[in-house]
Scaffold this motif. Structure first.
Motif, PDB file in Angstrom:
ATOM      1  N   MET A 120       0.847  -1.193   0.000  1.00  0.00           N
ATOM      2  CA  MET A 120       0.000   0.000   0.000  1.00  0.00           C
ATOM      3  C   MET A 120       0.887   1.249   0.000  1.00  0.00           C
ATOM      4  N   ASN A 121       0.625   2.171  -0.934  1.00  0.00           N
ATOM      5  CA  ASN A 121       1.408   3.400  -0.988  1.00  0.00           C
ATOM      6  C   ASN A 121       0.795   4.448  -0.074  1.00  0.00           C
ATOM      7  N   HIS A 122       1.589   4.963   0.841  1.00  0.00           N
ATOM      8  CA  HIS A 122       1.071   5.988   1.748  1.00  0.00           C
ATOM      9  C   HIS A 122       1.404   7.383   1.256  1.00  0.00           C
ATOM     10  N   ALA A 123       2.350   7.510   0.318  1.00  0.00           N
ATOM     11  CA  ALA A 123       2.702   8.826  -0.213  1.00  0.00           C
ATOM     12  C   ALA A 123       1.574   9.313  -1.119  1.00  0.00           C
TER      13      ALA A 123
ATOM     14  N   TRP B  71       6.765  22.702  -2.595  1.00  0.00           N
ATOM     15  CA  TRP B  71       7.644  21.570  -2.920  1.00  0.00           C
ATOM     16  C   TRP B  71       8.886  21.578  -2.027  1.00  0.00           C
ATOM     17  N   THR B  72       9.293  20.386  -1.576  1.00  0.00           N
ATOM     18  CA  THR B  72      10.561  20.240  -0.848  1.00  0.00           C
ATOM     19  C   THR B  72      11.297  19.016  -1.417  1.00  0.00           C
ATOM     20  N   PRO B  73      12.620  18.960  -1.290  1.00  0.00           N
ATOM     21  CA  PRO B  73      13.363  17.805  -1.816  1.00  0.00           C
ATOM     22  C   PRO B  73      12.940  16.485  -1.175  1.00  0.00           C
ATOM     23  N   GLU B  74      12.359  16.563   0.053  1.00  0.00           N
ATOM     24  CA  GLU B  74      11.961  15.334   0.755  1.00  0.00           C
ATOM     25  C   GLU B  74      10.582  14.830   0.324  1.00  0.00           C
ATOM     26  N   MET B  75       9.883  15.599  -0.478  1.00  0.00           N
ATOM     27  CA  MET B  75       8.504  15.268  -0.855  1.00  0.00           C
ATOM     28  C   MET B  75       8.442  13.915  -1.556  1.00  0.00           C
ATOM     29  N   ALA B  76       7.464  13.095  -1.155  1.00  0.00           N
ATOM     30  CA  ALA B  76       7.304  11.762  -1.760  1.00  0.00           C
ATOM     31  C   ALA B  76       6.007  11.712  -2.554  1.00  0.00           C
ATOM     32  N   GLY B  77       5.878  10.679  -3.411  1.00  0.00           N
ATOM     33  CA  GLY B  77       4.649  10.475  -4.163  1.00  0.00           C
ATOM     34  C   GLY B  77       4.862  10.671  -5.648  1.00  0.00           C
TER      35      GLY B  77
ATOM     36  N   SER C  53      14.229  17.281  -8.773  1.00  0.00           N
ATOM     37  CA  SER C  53      13.109  16.538  -8.177  1.00  0.00           C
ATOM     38  C   SER C  53      13.085  15.121  -8.742  1.00  0.00           C
ATOM     39  N   THR C  54      12.819  14.145  -7.875  1.00  0.00           N
ATOM     40  CA  THR C  54      12.741  12.741  -8.325  1.00  0.00           C
ATOM     41  C   THR C  54      11.291  12.261  -8.408  1.00  0.00           C
ATOM     42  N   LEU C  55      10.326  13.182  -8.213  1.00  0.00           N
ATOM     43  CA  LEU C  55       8.921  12.775  -8.246  1.00  0.00           C
ATOM     44  C   LEU C  55       8.490  12.465  -9.680  1.00  0.00           C
ATOM     45  N   PRO C  56       7.906  11.288  -9.928  1.00  0.00           N
ATOM     46  CA  PRO C  56       7.393  10.996 -11.272  1.00  0.00           C
ATOM     47  C   PRO C  56       6.279  11.976 -11.628  1.00  0.00           C
ATOM     48  N   VAL C  57       6.295  12.468 -12.870  1.00  0.00           N
ATOM     49  CA  VAL C  57       5.299  13.454 -13.306  1.00  0.00           C
ATOM     50  C   VAL C  57       4.428  12.863 -14.416  1.00  0.00           C
ATOM     51  N   ILE C  58       3.103  12.923 -14.214  1.00  0.00           N
ATOM     52  CA  ILE C  58       2.143  12.520 -15.250  1.00  0.00           C
ATOM     53  C   ILE C  58       1.429  13.780 -15.715  1.00  0.00           C
TER      54      ILE C  58
ATOM     55  N   ALA D 273       8.322   5.050  -4.412  1.00  0.00           N
ATOM     56  CA  ALA D 273       8.612   4.353  -3.150  1.00  0.00           C
ATOM     57  C   ALA D 273       9.883   3.501  -3.286  1.00  0.00           C
ATOM     58  N   GLN D 274      10.022   2.820  -4.442  1.00  0.00           N
ATOM     59  CA  GLN D 274      11.214   1.988  -4.675  1.00  0.00           C
ATOM     60  C   GLN D 274      12.473   2.846  -4.768  1.00  0.00           C
ATOM     61  N   GLN D 275      12.353   3.985  -5.455  1.00  0.00           N
ATOM     62  CA  GLN D 275      13.512   4.889  -5.581  1.00  0.00           C
ATOM     63  C   GLN D 275      13.946   5.409  -4.216  1.00  0.00           C
TER      64      GLN D 275
END
Length: 200
Positions: free
Chosen positions: A1-4, A43-49, A74-79, A123-125
């Motif tokens: 289950m993803n919590h981000a 936005w912060t560098p620690e942001m997940a999801g 940023s490492t957040l995937p963007v759609i 989450a894996q990253q």
């Protein structure tokens, strides 16, 4: 289950609400932002999801927002959500590292599936990054002498050879070796070598 959460960035409140409801029906958490500027402010560098980003908005466009996020590493995937005329721009964004794009009107289930995949990827990253950081912090706790001896252990040298090379007693090497294994949280030289591959 993803919590981000999925970060929903769209200047159309009806679309934000519909997306939030769709994700909630899947057991996914989301946070809504009425503009790209608002999202970038929070936005912060620690942001997940992951980010669901409308391509065209009043004020800053989704594409400009994406460029700013790239600049900030940023490492957040963007759609991206795009109108028909924006497809070439969306393809360009994919080449720059965007996760995916959907043309409006979107198929709810396809979009929700893709958002779940983006959240899983993030989450894996984050897990992989945490593993690397953990190894690096353990190495940082070693003294200069311990690092020196660790290099020789990794080169496959026995305690006696290490003692001769460094002109110290074998007992001293044994003590250092025990300290190294303890600080690095391993039991064997093979485990140590494998661990350090993780942190490379």
């Amino acid at each position: 289950m993803n919590h981000a959460p999925a970060h929903l960035v769209d200047d159309d409140e009806a679309i934000r609400d519909a997306l939030a409801w769709l994700l909630k029906s899947r057991g996914l958490h989301s946070i809504s932002y009425p503009s790209a500027e608002d999202f970038l402010e929070r936005w912060t560098p620690e942001m997940a999801g992951c980010i669901v980003l409308d391509m065209r908005m009043g004020g800053m466009t989704g594409l400009d927002c994406f460029d700013r996020l790239c600049e900030r590493h940023s490492t957040l995937p963007v759609i991206f959500l795009t109108g028909h005329g924006d497809v070439p721009m969306a393809v360009g964004a994919l080449k720059k590292g965007a996760f995916d794009f959907f043309e409006k009107p979107v198929n709810d289930n396809d979009l929700a599936d893709r958002i779940e995949q983006a959240l899983t990827l993030n989450a894996q990253q984050r897990e992989a990054t945490a593993a690397v950081d953990s190894v690096r912090s353990r190495v940082a706790r070693l003294t200069t002498r311990e690092r020196q001896i660790m290099e020789l252990i990794l080169a496959g040298k026995f305690n006696k050879v290490i003692a001769d090379e460094l002109n110290i007693s074998m007992r001293t090497v044994e003590v250092h070796r025990a300290n190294i294994f303890d600080k690095m949280q391993v039991k064997t030289a093979v485990e140590l070598a494998n661990l350090l591959k993780t942190g490379a």
